[in-house]
Design a protein around this motif. Structure first.
Motif, PDB file in Angstrom:
ATOM      1  N   LEU A 133       0.818  -1.216   0.000  1.00  0.00           N
ATOM      2  CA  LEU A 133       0.000   0.000   0.000  1.00  0.00           C
ATOM      3  C   LEU A 133       0.849   1.263   0.000  1.00  0.00           C
ATOM      4  CD1 LEU A 133      -2.866  -1.150   2.365  1.00  0.00           C
ATOM      5  CD2 LEU A 133      -2.955  -0.834  -0.104  1.00  0.00           C
ATOM      6  N   SER A 134       2.000   1.233   0.660  1.00  0.00           N
ATOM      7  CA  SER A 134       2.895   2.384   0.600  1.00  0.00           C
ATOM      8  C   SER A 134       3.364   2.617  -0.828  1.00  0.00           C
ATOM      9  CB  SER A 134       4.101   2.173   1.519  1.00  0.00           C
ATOM     10  OG  SER A 134       3.700   2.109   2.869  1.00  0.00           O
ATOM     11  N   TYR A 135       3.639   1.546  -1.532  1.00  0.00           N
ATOM     12  CA  TYR A 135       4.021   1.647  -2.947  1.00  0.00           C
ATOM     13  C   TYR A 135       2.881   2.247  -3.763  1.00  0.00           C
ATOM     14  CZ  TYR A 135       4.933  -0.022  -7.713  1.00  0.00           C
ATOM     15  OH  TYR A 135       5.094  -0.111  -9.061  1.00  0.00           O
ATOM     16  N   CYS A 136       1.656   1.760  -3.534  1.00  0.00           N
ATOM     17  CA  CYS A 136       0.491   2.298  -4.250  1.00  0.00           C
ATOM     18  C   CYS A 136       0.332   3.792  -3.988  1.00  0.00           C
ATOM     19  CB  CYS A 136      -0.782   1.565  -3.820  1.00  0.00           C
ATOM     20  SG  CYS A 136      -0.844  -0.175  -4.286  1.00  0.00           S
ATOM     21  N   HIS A 137       0.428   4.196  -2.710  1.00  0.00           N
ATOM     22  CA  HIS A 137       0.252   5.605  -2.355  1.00  0.00           C
ATOM     23  C   HIS A 137       1.318   6.480  -3.011  1.00  0.00           C
ATOM     24  CE1 HIS A 137      -1.877   4.082   1.545  1.00  0.00           C
ATOM     25  NE2 HIS A 137      -2.629   3.959   0.457  1.00  0.00           N
ATOM     26  N   ALA A 138       2.534   5.965  -3.083  1.00  0.00           N
ATOM     27  CA  ALA A 138       3.615   6.745  -3.695  1.00  0.00           C
ATOM     28  C   ALA A 138       3.379   6.959  -5.183  1.00  0.00           C
ATOM     29  CB  ALA A 138       4.954   6.037  -3.476  1.00  0.00           C
ATOM     30  N   ARG A 139       2.538   6.123  -5.772  1.00  0.00           N
ATOM     31  CA  ARG A 139       2.227   6.248  -7.195  1.00  0.00           C
ATOM     32  C   ARG A 139       0.823   6.784  -7.424  1.00  0.00           C
ATOM     33  NH1 ARG A 139       6.130   3.629  -5.970  1.00  0.00           N
ATOM     34  NH2 ARG A 139       7.915   3.235  -7.329  1.00  0.00           N
ATOM     35  N   GLY A 140       0.267   7.401  -6.404  1.00  0.00           N
ATOM     36  CA  GLY A 140      -0.998   8.112  -6.561  1.00  0.00           C
ATOM     37  C   GLY A 140      -2.240   7.263  -6.517  1.00  0.00           C
ATOM     38  N   VAL A 141      -2.141   6.029  -6.029  1.00  0.00           N
ATOM     39  CA  VAL A 141      -3.305   5.143  -5.971  1.00  0.00           C
ATOM     40  C   VAL A 141      -3.684   4.869  -4.520  1.00  0.00           C
ATOM     41  CG1 VAL A 141      -4.232   2.870  -6.572  1.00  0.00           C
ATOM     42  CG2 VAL A 141      -2.663   4.028  -8.147  1.00  0.00           C
ATOM     43  N   ALA A 142      -4.905   5.218  -4.145  1.00  0.00           N
ATOM     44  CA  ALA A 142      -5.456   4.842  -2.841  1.00  0.00           C
ATOM     45  C   ALA A 142      -6.429   3.692  -3.075  1.00  0.00           C
ATOM     46  CB  ALA A 142      -6.180   6.024  -2.197  1.00  0.00           C
ATOM     47  N   HIS A 143      -6.293   2.612  -2.329  1.00  0.00           N
ATOM     48  CA  HIS A 143      -7.095   1.412  -2.580  1.00  0.00           C
ATOM     49  C   HIS A 143      -8.555   1.612  -2.196  1.00  0.00           C
ATOM     50  CE1 HIS A 143      -8.616  -2.692  -2.254  1.00  0.00           C
ATOM     51  NE2 HIS A 143      -7.576  -3.089  -2.976  1.00  0.00           N
ATOM     52  N   ARG A 144      -8.817   2.060  -0.991  1.00  0.00           N
ATOM     53  CA  ARG A 144     -10.147   2.405  -0.454  1.00  0.00           C
ATOM     54  C   ARG A 144     -11.067   1.216  -0.161  1.00  0.00           C
ATOM     55  NH1 ARG A 144     -12.771   7.543  -3.363  1.00  0.00           N
ATOM     56  NH2 ARG A 144     -12.975   6.085  -5.119  1.00  0.00           N
ATOM     57  N   ASP A 145     -10.575   0.007  -0.301  1.00  0.00           N
ATOM     58  CA  ASP A 145     -11.385  -1.152   0.110  1.00  0.00           C
ATOM     59  C   ASP A 145     -10.466  -2.260   0.619  1.00  0.00           C
ATOM     60  OD1 ASP A 145     -13.710  -2.555   0.613  1.00  0.00           O
ATOM     61  OD2 ASP A 145     -13.874  -3.366  -1.420  1.00  0.00           O
ATOM     62  N   VAL A 146      -9.551  -1.868   1.517  1.00  0.00           N
ATOM     63  CA  VAL A 146      -8.600  -2.825   2.078  1.00  0.00           C
ATOM     64  C   VAL A 146      -9.313  -3.681   3.116  1.00  0.00           C
ATOM     65  CG1 VAL A 146      -6.404  -3.100   3.282  1.00  0.00           C
ATOM     66  CG2 VAL A 146      -6.728  -1.179   1.718  1.00  0.00           C
ATOM     67  N   LYS A 147      -9.363  -4.979   2.869  1.00  0.00           N
ATOM     68  CA  LYS A 147      -9.995  -5.934   3.779  1.00  0.00           C
ATOM     69  C   LYS A 147      -9.448  -7.318   3.464  1.00  0.00           C
ATOM     70  CE  LYS A 147     -14.020  -6.282   0.688  1.00  0.00           C
ATOM     71  NZ  LYS A 147     -15.494  -6.126   0.594  1.00  0.00           N
TER      72      LYS A 147
END
Length: 431
Positions: A133-147
C-alpha cells in the motif's frame, strides 16, 4: 492462428488464441474467474471474465472496471496482484491476471481454530501489506477497500493486494488533494469515510490496515455492529479491547493506526520507525526493499523487462473508455515479421494513407487526420511463439461515426498497404 485447433481437452476453451481456459476458480455477480495457461507455454494465470451487457446495464459498474484496470496497470510490485493484459470481444472483457493459489486471507483465517495468526506470521503478512500500500500511495493510488477478502496469498504464503475497483487515482482528487466519495466496507472503513467527510485516501487505507492487524492478532473485528452509526461512534471513541495475548508493541501500533483523527493517525510510509517492526532485522530489511519496489531475496521477485510493445501501460492518463465505446473498432493480425519491421511498415502505410505516427507512453500510436475530429490508433504487440507476433490495432474515435470494419476506417486499405507483413487478419467480431 485458429483458436479452435488449440488444446485437446474438450472441456477447455481457447481465449483469442492466446490462453487456454481451464477450470472455474470462482464467480461473482458480474464476473467469473478461470484458471488459464498461455497457449505458447508459461506460467498459469487467472482470467477474470466480465459480461459487457451486465457491466453496461448496472449503474457504476463500467467506471469501476475502468478504475480497476487503470490502477493495476500503474502498479508493479511483488505484493500487488499483477494485471498482465486486457482482452475484449463484442460481448466479453477478459482481465488476465497473476494467479494467487493460496486463496484470500479471510478464508485462511476462517480455517484456523482461533481465527487468528501467531505473532510472527501476522507480522510477516502485515509488513507485506504495508509495503504494497505504501508503494500504491507513492504512485498516486489509494485502494479504499482494504480488507481480508481483497488480500490474496500465493503458493508460498506471500501477500497480493487485489481488487482495485474502488481505488482512487490522482484525477479523482479535489483541488485540496482530498477525496469525498464514501466507499469501502463499513467494518474496515475509516470514521471520516463513514461520516461522508472529505478525506485523505492514504490515511483511510492506514485505518483499514489497523483493523486488519487487529483481526490478525485478535481473531475478531475491533468494531463490529450491524448498525453503521453505532459502529462509527465506537470507532470514533476507540471503544475496542485487546485480548491479553497481544503484545504491548503491537497494541501501540494498532492504536496509532486506529486513531479517529486522520491528522494524527500514523502514515504507512513511516512505520519502519515503529518498535513492532524492529523485532526482526530481516523483516525491517524486507520492508525497506519492498517500499522502494526493489528486488528482495526472500520473495525472489524480479520485475519483467519493459519495452515499447508492452501491453501494460504506466501512463496515468490512459483512457480505457474504448472497452465500452461501441464506436471503438479493433483489428488484430498475426505476423512473422520482426517488431521493428512491423512498426516501420505500419508507419509507412499510415503515412501513405494520411496518418501520422506518434509516440505515446511506450505504446506506438497512429493519429488519423482523415476522419472528422480526433482518431487515435493504438498498436500493441506481444509474442506468441517465436517468430510469431500478435499485433492488435485499436481505433478510438473522439468525434464522428464509423460503420464497421472496412467502412469509414480504412482497415482494408491499411491491410493492403501492409502486404506480406500480415499473415492472418481478424476483426474482434470474429471471436
Amino acid at each position: 492462428m485458429d483458436s479452435k485447433s488449440k488444446g485437446t481437452n474438450k472441456k477447455s476453451k481457447s481465449l483469442l488464441g492466446k490462453y487456454e481456459l481451464g477450470s472455474l476458480l470462482g464467480r461473482g455477480t458480474f464476473a467469473k474467474v478461470y484458471l488459464a495457461r498461455p497457449v505458447a507455454g508459461g506460467e498459469a494465470v487467472a482470467v477474470k471474465v466480465l459480461d459487457k451487457a451486465k457491466v453496461m446495464g448496472t449503474a457504476g459498474m463500467a467506471p469501476r472496471v475502468l478504475r480497476e484496470v487503470t490502477a493495476m496497470r500503474r502498479l508493479r510490485h511483488p505484493n500487488v496482484l499483477r494485471l498482465h493484459e486486457v482482452l475484449a470481444t463484442r460481448a466479453k472483457i477478459y482481465l488476465v491476471m497473476e494467479l494467487a493459489t493460496g486463496g484470500d486471507l479471510l478464508s485462511r483465517l476462517a480455517a484456523l481454530p482461533r481465527r487468528r495468526l501467531p505473532g510472527h506470521t501476522a507480522r510477516r503478512i502485515f509488513v507485506q501489506l504495508v509495503a504494497a500500500l505504501s508503494y500504491c500511495h507513492a504512485r498516486g493510488v489509494a485502494h479504499r477497500d482494504v480488507k481480508p477478502q481483497n488480500v490474496l496469498l500465493d503458493g508460498d504464503g506471500n501477500l497480493k493486494v487485489s481488487d482495485f475497483g474502488l481505488s482512487a487515482l490522482p484525477d479523482s482528487l479535489r483541488d485540496d488533494g482530498r477525496l469525498d466519495t464514501a466507499c469501502g466496507t463499513p467494518a474496515y472503513a475509516a470514521p471520516e469515510v463513514l461520516r461522508r467527510k472529505a478525506y485523505d485516501g492514504a490515511k483511510a487505507d492506514a485505518w483499514s490496515c489497523g483493523v486488519i492487524l487487529f483481526v490478525l492478532l485478535a481473531g475478531h473485528l475491533p468494531f463490529d455492529d450491524s448498525n453503521i452509526t453505532d459502529m462509527c461512534r465506537k470507532a470514533h471513541r476507540r471503544e475496542f479491547e485487546f485480548p491479553e495475548w497481544v503484545s504491548q508493541p503491537a497494541r501501540r501500533l494498532v492504536s496509532r493506526l486506529l486513531d479517529p483523527n486522520p491528522a494524527t493517525r500514523v502514515a504507512l510510509a513511516t512505520l519502519t520507525t515503529q518498535p513492532w517492526f524492529k523485532r526482526s532485522l530481516s523483516l525491517d530489511s524486507q520492508l525497506g526493499g519492498l517500499l522502494n519496489g526493489q528486488q528482495e531475496s526472500a520473495l525472489a521477485f524480479q520485475a519483467p523487462a519493459m519495452n515499447a510493445f508492452d501491453i501494460i501501460s504506466m501512463s496515468s492518463g490512459l483512457d480505457l473508455s474504448g472497452l465500452f465505446d461501441q464506436r471503438n473498432r479493433e483489428i488484430r493480425f498475426m505476423t512473422a515479421a520482426s517488431p521493428e519491421r512491423t512498426l516501420e511498415e505500419l508507419g509507412r502505410a499510415g503515412g501513405k494513407l494520411g496518418y501520422v505516427m506518434v509516440g505515446k507512453n511506450g505504446v506506438e500510436c497512429l493519429t488519423l487526420g482523415s476522419l472528422p475530429g480526433l482518431a487515435t490508433m493504438t498498436v500493441e504487440m506481444s509474442e506468441l511463439a517465436p517468430p510469431l507476433m500478435l499485433v492488435e490495432l485499436r481505433l478510438e474515435v473522439a468525434d464522428g461515426d464509423g460503420d464497421g470494419e472496412g467502412q469509414g476506417f480504412g482497415w482494408e486499405e491499411l491491410r493492403h498497404e501492409l502486404g506480406d507483413v500480415v499473415r492472418t487478419w481478424h476483426s474482434y467480431q470474429d471471436f
